[in-house]
Design a protein around this motif. Sequence first.
Motif, PDB file in Angstrom:
ATOM      1  N   UNK A  26     -11.206 -22.724   6.361  1.00  9.69           N
ATOM      2  CA  UNK A  26     -10.632 -21.664   7.781  1.00  9.69           C
ATOM      3  C   UNK A  26     -10.311 -21.737   8.253  1.00  9.69           C
ATOM      4  N   UNK A  27      -9.285 -21.143   8.945  1.00 12.97           N
ATOM      5  CA  UNK A  27      -8.470 -21.313  10.488  1.00 12.97           C
ATOM      6  C   UNK A  27      -7.611 -20.705  11.030  1.00 12.97           C
ATOM      7  N   UNK A  28      -7.246 -20.703  12.110  1.00  8.26           N
ATOM      8  CA  UNK A  28      -7.088 -19.718  12.773  1.00  8.26           C
ATOM      9  C   UNK A  28      -5.554 -19.320  12.416  1.00  8.26           C
ATOM     10  N   UNK A  29      -5.616 -17.821  13.322  1.00  7.60           N
ATOM     11  CA  UNK A  29      -3.951 -16.995  12.583  1.00  7.60           C
ATOM     12  C   UNK A  29      -2.639 -17.186  13.782  1.00  7.60           C
ATOM     13  N   UNK A  30      -3.773 -18.172  14.889  1.00  5.35           N
ATOM     14  CA  UNK A  30      -2.291 -17.968  15.637  1.00  5.35           C
ATOM     15  C   UNK A  30      -1.505 -18.902  15.648  1.00  5.35           C
ATOM     16  N   UNK A  31      -0.911 -18.904  16.236  1.00  2.00           N
ATOM     17  CA  UNK A  31       0.612 -20.424  16.172  1.00  2.00           C
ATOM     18  C   UNK A  31      -0.114 -21.287  16.721  1.00  2.00           C
ATOM     19  N   UNK A  32       0.677 -22.814  16.014  1.00  2.00           N
ATOM     20  CA  UNK A  32       0.244 -23.950  16.368  1.00  2.00           C
ATOM     21  C   UNK A  32       1.612 -24.022  16.477  1.00  2.00           C
ATOM     22  N   UNK A  65       0.585 -15.400  11.848  1.00  2.00           N
ATOM     23  CA  UNK A  65       0.483 -14.184  13.467  1.00  2.00           C
ATOM     24  C   UNK A  65       2.007 -13.489  13.159  1.00  2.00           C
ATOM     25  N   UNK A  66       2.748 -14.205  13.444  1.00  2.00           N
ATOM     26  CA  UNK A  66       3.967 -14.232  12.950  1.00  2.00           C
ATOM     27  C   UNK A  66       4.588 -13.310  12.132  1.00  2.00           C
ATOM     28  N   UNK A  67       4.109 -13.751  10.485  1.00  2.00           N
ATOM     29  CA  UNK A  67       3.919 -12.906   9.339  1.00  2.00           C
ATOM     30  C   UNK A  67       3.375 -11.403   9.457  1.00  2.00           C
ATOM     31  N   UNK A  68       1.904 -11.282  10.492  1.00  2.00           N
ATOM     32  CA  UNK A  68       1.500 -10.049   9.931  1.00  2.00           C
ATOM     33  C   UNK A  68       0.863 -10.513  11.614  1.00  2.00           C
ATOM     34  N   UNK A  69       1.158 -10.177  12.544  1.00  2.00           N
ATOM     35  CA  UNK A  69       0.064  -9.643  13.750  1.00  2.00           C
ATOM     36  C   UNK A  69      -1.318  -9.848  14.479  1.00  2.00           C
ATOM     37  N   UNK A 175      -5.500 -15.821   1.608  1.00  2.00           N
ATOM     38  CA  UNK A 175      -5.594 -15.112   2.329  1.00  2.00           C
ATOM     39  C   UNK A 175      -5.158 -14.604   3.884  1.00  2.00           C
ATOM     40  N   UNK A 176      -5.378 -13.943   4.446  1.00  2.00           N
ATOM     41  CA  UNK A 176      -5.156 -13.283   5.616  1.00  2.00           C
ATOM     42  C   UNK A 176      -5.934 -12.117   5.688  1.00  2.00           C
ATOM     43  N   UNK A 177      -6.667 -12.751   6.801  1.00  2.00           N
ATOM     44  CA  UNK A 177      -7.451 -11.387   7.727  1.00  2.00           C
ATOM     45  C   UNK A 177      -7.792 -11.179   8.598  1.00  2.00           C
ATOM     46  N   UNK A 178      -7.900  -9.108   9.312  1.00  2.00           N
ATOM     47  CA  UNK A 178      -8.653  -9.296  10.508  1.00  2.00           C
ATOM     48  C   UNK A 178      -9.814  -9.785  10.719  1.00  2.00           C
ATOM     49  N   UNK A 179     -11.115 -10.362   9.494  1.00  2.00           N
ATOM     50  CA  UNK A 179     -12.281 -10.943  10.473  1.00  2.00           C
ATOM     51  C   UNK A 179     -11.720 -11.915  10.918  1.00  2.00           C
TER      52      UNK A 179
END
Length: 354
Positions: A26-32, A65-69, A175-179
């Motif tokens: 698991x990794x954060x979805x924000x920008x690195x 998040x650039x693809x799916x905010x 898998x991107x998720x809002x969780x």
Amino acid sequence: MVNDAETFAQKIRAQAQALGFVACGFAPADEDPLRAARLEQWLGDGNHGSMEWMAGRADHRRSPQGLWPAAQSVIALGMSYAPATDPRDLGAVADPARISVYAQGADYHDVVKRALKALARWIVAERPDCDVKVFVDTAPVMEKPLAAAAGIGWQGKHTNLVSRAHGSWLLLGMIFTTLRLPPDTPHEDRCGTCTACQTACPTDAFPAPYRIDARRCISYLTIEHKGEIPHEFRTALGNRIYGCDDCLAACPWNSFASAAAANRAFLPRAELAAPRLADLLTLDDGTFRALFSGSPIKRIGRDRFVRNCLYAAGNSGDPALFMPVQRLLADPDPAVADAASWALDQLVSGLPVP
């Protein structure tokens, strides 16, 4: 005390394993910022070659998040396709030809996406208030850096993911998720001073460790590149007709990989494990589509594939291929006709002087 998010993350790992994934993180979805800067530099140097789609959606690639905010977490998953033998062994013979290990069985897009969708459905059933999106290779997603950020491996000096348990033989899905899931620790780089993957490359596609120039990569040249392949690379192609495994196979971490862990869908089809050039050079569009039904090879089309086979025929030194090659001199595709002319010259030059 284990909280609910951590408990659910462990359940996701167990479900992923049940669906055939050998790695899950698991990794954060924000920008690195560092990951985004490396992408910009790679594109700015033109290392993507003619893959305009890489640059065209660069803003989406910068971060999930650039693809799916709405995305909060990334679930990175790996499925093993570890081969039973070293794919470089076929390099010692001119014919049969070599097809990259991942493309000898079922299309990984279908296999991995099917498992991803099953896992996504399970997640939504368990957490109805969340949203998910699944990705396998075809979307503007930086799978390898995200997998490294999720701790399932690290990007080696060949720029591919390396796993301590599965070597360089992982096919990735996301898998991107809002969780909000507890992130794993990014994996430590364990390449050390090793340069085996760099020196294994037949075309010197690595200008520096951890950097690849796709324009020199045999996988790019045989799969993505349209038209004639530059003369400087044709001999180096050897008998490779789709992709190249040399930098992957050279990685010492593969000694820990087991073919028993590979998904059975990726077991090589008999006709693709060691195909004969004489048979492949006779393919028309219909027979090509029939042969490669359910294979990722199908997407490059007959013309590009036969072009590759002609370069391999020219490198084979086999006079028995003279007639099949000669028949392709009049092929309506210019790149095929050019490859046939080059291959014929190579074969003729190798014949003994009477």
